[in-house]
Design an enzyme around this catalytic site. Structure first.
Site, short mmCIF file in Angstrom:
data_model
loop_
_atom_site.label_atom_id
_atom_site.label_comp_id
_atom_site.label_asym_id
_atom_site.label_seq_id
_atom_site.Cartn_x
_atom_site.Cartn_y
_atom_site.Cartn_z
N TYR A 130 0.89 -1.18 0.00
CA TYR A 130 0.00 0.00 0.00
C TYR A 130 0.92 1.22 0.00
O TYR A 130 2.06 1.15 -0.46
CB TYR A 130 -0.91 -0.11 1.25
CG TYR A 130 -1.98 0.93 1.40
CD1 TYR A 130 -3.06 0.98 0.54
CD2 TYR A 130 -1.92 1.86 2.44
CE1 TYR A 130 -4.05 1.95 0.69
CE2 TYR A 130 -2.90 2.82 2.60
CZ TYR A 130 -3.97 2.87 1.72
OH TYR A 130 -4.95 3.82 1.87
N ARG A 183 -5.13 10.78 -11.14
CA ARG A 183 -4.46 11.48 -10.03
C ARG A 183 -4.03 10.42 -9.04
O ARG A 183 -4.72 10.14 -8.09
CB ARG A 183 -5.44 12.49 -9.43
CG ARG A 183 -4.93 13.46 -8.44
CD ARG A 183 -4.51 12.85 -7.09
NE ARG A 183 -5.53 12.76 -6.08
CZ ARG A 183 -5.59 11.76 -5.18
NH1 ARG A 183 -4.73 10.76 -5.18
NH2 ARG A 183 -6.55 11.75 -4.30
N LYS A 201 -5.51 -1.14 -2.48
CA LYS A 201 -6.69 -0.84 -1.63
C LYS A 201 -7.43 -2.14 -1.32
O LYS A 201 -7.89 -2.36 -0.21
CB LYS A 201 -7.63 0.14 -2.35
CG LYS A 201 -7.05 1.53 -2.55
CD LYS A 201 -7.34 2.46 -1.38
CE LYS A 201 -6.58 3.77 -1.53
NZ LYS A 201 -6.66 4.65 -0.37
N GLU A 272 -11.53 5.73 -6.79
CA GLU A 272 -10.24 6.03 -6.17
C GLU A 272 -9.33 6.78 -7.14
O GLU A 272 -9.16 6.38 -8.29
CB GLU A 272 -9.60 4.69 -5.77
CG GLU A 272 -8.40 4.82 -4.87
CD GLU A 272 -8.75 5.34 -3.47
OE1 GLU A 272 -9.67 4.80 -2.83
OE2 GLU A 272 -8.07 6.30 -3.03
N ASP A 273 -8.76 7.84 -6.66
CA ASP A 273 -7.72 8.59 -7.37
C ASP A 273 -8.15 9.07 -8.76
O ASP A 273 -7.41 8.93 -9.75
CB ASP A 273 -6.41 7.79 -7.40
CG ASP A 273 -5.76 7.74 -6.01
OD1 ASP A 273 -6.40 8.16 -5.04
OD2 ASP A 273 -4.61 7.28 -5.91
N ASP A 295 -13.49 7.45 -2.16
CA ASP A 295 -12.62 7.33 -0.98
C ASP A 295 -11.83 8.61 -0.73
O ASP A 295 -11.63 9.01 0.42
CB ASP A 295 -11.67 6.15 -1.23
CG ASP A 295 -10.75 5.89 -0.07
OD1 ASP A 295 -11.21 6.01 1.08
OD2 ASP A 295 -9.57 5.56 -0.31
N ASP A 296 -11.36 9.26 -1.79
CA ASP A 296 -10.52 10.45 -1.60
C ASP A 296 -11.32 11.61 -1.03
O ASP A 296 -10.82 12.40 -0.24
CB ASP A 296 -9.86 10.86 -2.93
CG ASP A 296 -8.97 9.75 -3.42
OD1 ASP A 296 -7.96 9.47 -2.77
OD2 ASP A 296 -9.33 9.10 -4.43
N ASN A 446 0.41 12.06 -0.09
CA ASN A 446 1.16 10.82 -0.34
C ASN A 446 1.79 10.87 -1.72
O ASN A 446 1.32 11.61 -2.59
CB ASN A 446 0.19 9.63 -0.29
CG ASN A 446 -0.45 9.47 1.07
OD1 ASN A 446 0.22 9.54 2.07
ND2 ASN A 446 -1.76 9.28 1.08
N1 LIG Z 1 -3.87 10.76 3.69
C1 LIG Z 1 -4.91 10.40 2.98
O1 LIG Z 1 -5.69 9.53 3.39
C2 LIG Z 1 -5.18 11.05 1.66
C3 LIG Z 1 -6.43 10.90 1.06
C4 LIG Z 1 -6.69 11.52 -0.17
C5 LIG Z 1 -5.70 12.26 -0.78
N2 LIG Z 1 -4.48 12.34 -0.18
C6 LIG Z 1 -3.39 13.08 -0.83
O2 LIG Z 1 -3.77 14.43 -0.98
C7 LIG Z 1 -3.16 14.97 -2.12
C8 LIG Z 1 -4.19 15.74 -2.92
O3 LIG Z 1 -5.21 14.90 -3.35
P1 LIG Z 1 -6.49 15.53 -4.11
O4 LIG Z 1 -7.29 14.41 -4.60
O5 LIG Z 1 -7.15 16.53 -3.28
O6 LIG Z 1 -5.74 16.24 -5.34
P2 LIG Z 1 -6.25 17.39 -6.26
O7 LIG Z 1 -5.37 17.40 -7.44
O8 LIG Z 1 -7.73 17.29 -6.44
O9 LIG Z 1 -5.96 18.73 -5.41
C9 LIG Z 1 -4.71 19.26 -5.14
C10 LIG Z 1 -4.91 20.68 -4.61
O10 LIG Z 1 -3.66 21.15 -4.11
C11 LIG Z 1 -3.48 22.50 -4.55
N3 LIG Z 1 -2.06 22.82 -4.60
C12 LIG Z 1 -1.15 22.50 -5.56
N4 LIG Z 1 0.03 23.05 -5.28
C13 LIG Z 1 -0.12 23.75 -4.13
C14 LIG Z 1 0.74 24.54 -3.34
N5 LIG Z 1 2.01 24.74 -3.69
N6 LIG Z 1 0.25 25.12 -2.23
C15 LIG Z 1 -1.03 24.94 -1.88
N7 LIG Z 1 -1.90 24.19 -2.58
C16 LIG Z 1 -1.45 23.59 -3.68
C17 LIG Z 1 -4.13 22.54 -5.91
O11 LIG Z 1 -4.44 23.88 -6.27
C18 LIG Z 1 -5.36 21.69 -5.65
O12 LIG Z 1 -6.38 22.51 -5.10
C19 LIG Z 1 -2.49 13.81 -2.85
O13 LIG Z 1 -1.11 13.82 -2.55
C20 LIG Z 1 -3.09 12.58 -2.22
O14 LIG Z 1 -2.18 11.52 -2.16
C21 LIG Z 1 -4.21 11.76 1.01
O1 LIG Z 2 -3.85 5.85 -1.12
C1 LIG Z 2 -3.61 6.40 -0.03
O2 LIG Z 2 -2.66 6.05 0.69
C2 LIG Z 2 -4.51 7.47 0.51
C3 LIG Z 2 -5.29 8.24 -0.48
O3 LIG Z 2 -6.33 7.50 -1.04
C4 LIG Z 2 -4.49 8.94 -1.52
O4 LIG Z 2 -4.98 9.06 -2.65
O5 LIG Z 2 -3.39 9.40 -1.19
MG LIG Z 3 -6.70 7.81 -3.03
#
Ligand SMILES: NC(=O)c1ccc[n+]([C@@H]2O[C@H](COP(=O)([O-])OP(=O)(O)OC[C@H]3O[C@@H](n4cnc5c(N)ncnc54)[C@H](O)[C@@H]3O)[C@@H](O)[C@H]2O)c1
Ligand SMILES: O=C(O)C[C@H](O)C(=O)O
Ligand SMILES: [Mg+2]
Length: 604
Positions: A130, A183, A201, A272-273, A295-296, A446
């Protein structure tokens, strides 16, 4: 609420049944001989007893000695540990991929043994199958590809999906994780290579939620890629065309959803993603018609909300004080907006008509800085969180993160931007002036290199009194003098398995906000006050299977309460309704798959 006695009882059950001698129920197999050895669902390698070898036409196809499950398990772990020893000192990526390969080979050969080692060693193996290693695997997928796993539906399959879905060999599918690869984590558009994410997942579904691996289906919807490097890569395995857009795109997703629903009407589909525009669009489009969630947007929101409530408790404040927390969210994408929407719902519940107040305390920052009403082309999803420019501490449209943190002095800084290092030294130092005695910093992006900051930098620059969470795992930080800076893994893995499991066992028609809220509340209340005082906001991944039972039961009960539960197998909606809380937990536990070698019975 977390029940320590029940946990002790369940871990006891787990250890006594580790290599239990009780005879498991039979498993029907429609093949014989070498076909069984080449099918990872049924293969036991050298573990086939002699009588079974006779019955299934395996005699002579294996070395004569029968090796027990325990011995096979020990042998695999020995190889894994020696690989760890032999790769010490090599670059991190090389070691991570070597570990992934050895696990993947076992996955391809013998799923029972694979899932057993995964469940028992989840802390060590989750980072391999993962996040974060799965990101590296996706980036290198075309080179690593040996055997297909899951299904691939491409833009070229338009009009064929209804028949294609019947190519999947299992009669029943319960859980599908679907991506279009647009993404992948914070790594951007990886096209068909994103299939690694649904696979990872679903491995967590099996390990944490006990979903039967014969009933899971990872799916890639390949509508092209806009990643120029991949389009030019001659080894790239996906469609070599730019992504479909608009009607063309959505008609592919529609066709897939119809096909799935026709063959397996009760299957749950986890999106997802997907890039943000399609993440929100597909969620709105399907969530009332199918049993589906994103999920996101939704899983992440529930995990983040549990962390935010934990951060209030960590400050020694009552939960109701959540309505007063100043929260800066960095990243206005599917995840960041999902979190804010759920946080607003929570405030509205706590403070009656608290929505306006919540928006006042929440600050949204994207790649162009603070989002205000002056923003050109303001995204409608972000609009509710856009500030009146100048209204708060003179903060203007596009104000930088450091400026916002210095002026707002937030209780919480939460990153979902996908950009490694945006919580710079200056930003983290500014968090020292937070209005909270125990500020919370969540670097949730991530994989590891995309985290907004490292755990070490967070404790070093923002101070030792912070609580810290990250999407990818980091080691706890040694603060000296015997003190430890606790690292929480703020990852949606703590919720999506329970959401899927609860919805499945309820036979839910759809996944409602109430079910998601129940999941989040269950996670939040799982942690004891004693742990919270130590900065622990989420359980250790060791207890993920136990947590998932609780989350699954909470989701199921919420589905029943909202009259969304239609029943599962021979358990009807009335029976579900009459179950006490304890009976629901027992029902959920009883329905979780656990890897043991079942006697195979051949049927034509
Ligand atoms: N920990 C978790 O469980 C979890 C869950 C979902 C997503 N994520 C992570 O979150 C991140 C974003 O996912 P998402 O689906 O929202 O992506 P997304 O592409 O929909 O959104 C990204 C956002 O970040 C902004 N951004 C880009 N550069 C930036 C900067 N320098 N400063 C501030 N903001 C900035 C963009 O304008 C956009 O609004 C990914 O890395 C993903 O792995 C983590
Ligand atoms: O996949 C993960 O570890 C969490 C989340 O779904 C992500 O997109 O980063
Ligand atoms: Mg995800």
């Amino acid at each position: 609420m977390w029940n320590a006695a029940r946990f002790a009882a369940s871990s006891l059950t787990r250890s006594t049944r580790r290599f239990s001698t009780a005879i498991p129920g039979p498993c029907i197999v429609h093949k014989r001989g070498a076909d069984i050895l080449h099918d990872p669902w049924f293969n036991k390698d050298t573990g086939f007893p002699l009588t079974e070898r006779d019955r299934l036409g395996l005699r002579g196809l294996l070395p004569p000695r029968v090796i027990s499950f325990e011995q096979q398990y020990a042998r695999f772990m020995e190889s894994y540990r020696s690989l760890e020893k032999n790769t010490k000192g090599q670059p991190e990526g090389v070691v991570a991929l070597a570990k992934w390969r050895i696990l993947n080979r076992l996955h391809d050969r013998n799923e029972t043994l694979y899932y057993r080692v995964l469940i028992d060693n989840i802390q060590d193996f989750a980072p391999v199958i993962y996040t974060p290693t799965v990101g590296l695997v996706c980036q290198n997928y075309s080179g690593l590809f040996r055997r297909p796993r899951g299904m691939y539906f491409s833009a070229k399959d338009k009009g064929e999906m209804m028949s294609m879905i019947y190519n999947w060999p299992a009669h029943q599918v319960d859980m599908i994780v679907l991506t279009d690869g647009s993404r992948i984590l914070g790594l951007g558009d990886l096209g068909v290579q994103g299939i690694g994410i649904p696979i990872g997942k679903l491995d967590m579904y099996v390990a944490a939620a006990g979903i039967n691996p014969q009933r899971i289906l990872p799916v890639m919807l390949d509508v092209g890629t806009n990643n120029q490097k991949l389009l030019e890569d001659r080894l790239y395995l996906g469609l070599r065309q730019r992504r479909l857009e608009g009607e063309e795109y959505i008609s592919i997703v529609d066709e897939f959803m119809e096909a799935v629903h026709t063959r397996w009407p009760k299957a749950i589909v986890q999106f997802e993603d997907f890039q943000m525009k399609w993440a929100f669009e597909t969620l709105q489009r399907y969530r009332k018609r199918f049993c589906t969630f994103n999920d996101d947007i939704q899983g992440t929101a529930g995990v983040a909300l549990a962390g935010l409530l934990g951060a209030v408790r960590a400050q020694g404040r009552p939960l109701a004080d959540f309505v007063k927390q100043k929260i800066v969210v960095v990243g206005a994408g599917s995840a960041g907006l999902g979190v804010l929407n759920m946080a607003v719902q929570a405030v509205a519940r706590m403070a009656g008509n608290g929505e306006a107040a919540a928006k006042y305390h929440f600050f949204l920052i994207d790649k162009d800085g603070l989002v205000t009403k002056e923003r050109k082309n303001l995204d409608p999803m972000a609009a509710p969180f856009a500030k009146e420019p100048g209204a708060i501490d003179g903060l203007r449209e596009g104000a930088s993160l450091v400026e916002v943190v210095k002026k707002v002095k937030p209780h919480v800084l939460l990153g979902l931007s996908g950009v490694g290092g945006v919580f710079s030294q200056e930003v983290l130092q500014a968090m020292r002036e937070s209005d909270s005695a125990k500020p919370a910093i969540f670097a949730m992006s991530n994989p590891t290199m995309n985290a907004e900051c490292t755990a070490e930098d967070a404790f070093k620059h923002a101070g030792e009194n912070i609580v810290f969470g990250s999407g990818s795992p980091f080691e706890n930080v040694d603060l000296g003098n015997g003190k430890v800076g606790h690292v929480n893994q703020a990852n949606n893995m703590y919720l999506f398995p329970g959401i899927g499991l609860g919805a499945l066992l309820a036979g839910a028609r759809l996944i409602s906000d109430g079910m998601l809220q129940a999941a989040s509340e269950c996670l939040a209340s799982y942690i004891t006050d004693e742990d919270i005082r130590k900065g622990i906001l989420y359980p250790s991944i060791h207890s993920i299977r136990h947590l998932t039972v609780e989350v699954g039961a909470a989701v199921l009960r919420a589905a029943v309460a909202e009259e969304l539960a239609e029943g599962h197998c021979d358990v009807g909606p009335k029976e579900l309704m009459n179950m006490s809380k304890e009976e629901t937990l027992e029902y959920v536990t009883r329905n979780m798959w656990f890897p043991v070698y079942s006697p195979l019975v051949h049927e034509k």
